[in-house]
Design a protein around this motif. Structure first.
Motif: not given
Length: 117
Positions: A14, A16, A46, A48-49
């Motif tokens: 995570n 991003e 992860s 997220d992005r």
């Protein structure tokens, strides 16, 4: 294709908020060196992005790849997976926050070339 001189593992969970700027700095630094190199981001589950951001950067920088797994298994697992997966005469890992700046690589390589393990 032969293995690069330097293989770098970046464990990431995570990340991003910082992975794009960190990878830009990594690519800029290693791109100015006189040896071949490759960076693999190991996404540690992860959510997220992180994966999307790394994939976008990798599309324009073939020296960067993304690998990963789900669920999150911890930094130690990510580093081990990366070290077993990445190719290079010399392997190292760095955290996504670049707590140890890439510029320190030259000092490390001097010691390795002088016989340090």
């Amino acid at each position: 294709m032969s293995a690069p001189y330097l293989g770098v593992v970046v464990p990431a969970f995570n990340e991003e908020a910082r992975i794009a700027s960190s990878l830009a700095r990594i690519v800029e630094y290693y791109g100015g060196q006189d040896y071949t190199w490759h960076v693999t981001v190991i996404s540690d589950g992860s959510t997220d992005r992180t994966d999307e951001i790394v994939s976008e950067l990798a599309a324009s920088h073939p020296e960067v790849t993304l690998s990963g797994y789900r669920p999150n298994r911890g930094k130690g697992y990510a580093v081990k997976k990366g070290m077993l997966e990445v190719e290079g005469e010399i392997l190292l890992f760095c955290d996504a926050d670049l707590a140890t700046p890439q510029e320190e690589t030259s000092k490390l390589l001097e010691h390795i070339r002088a016989g340090a393990d």
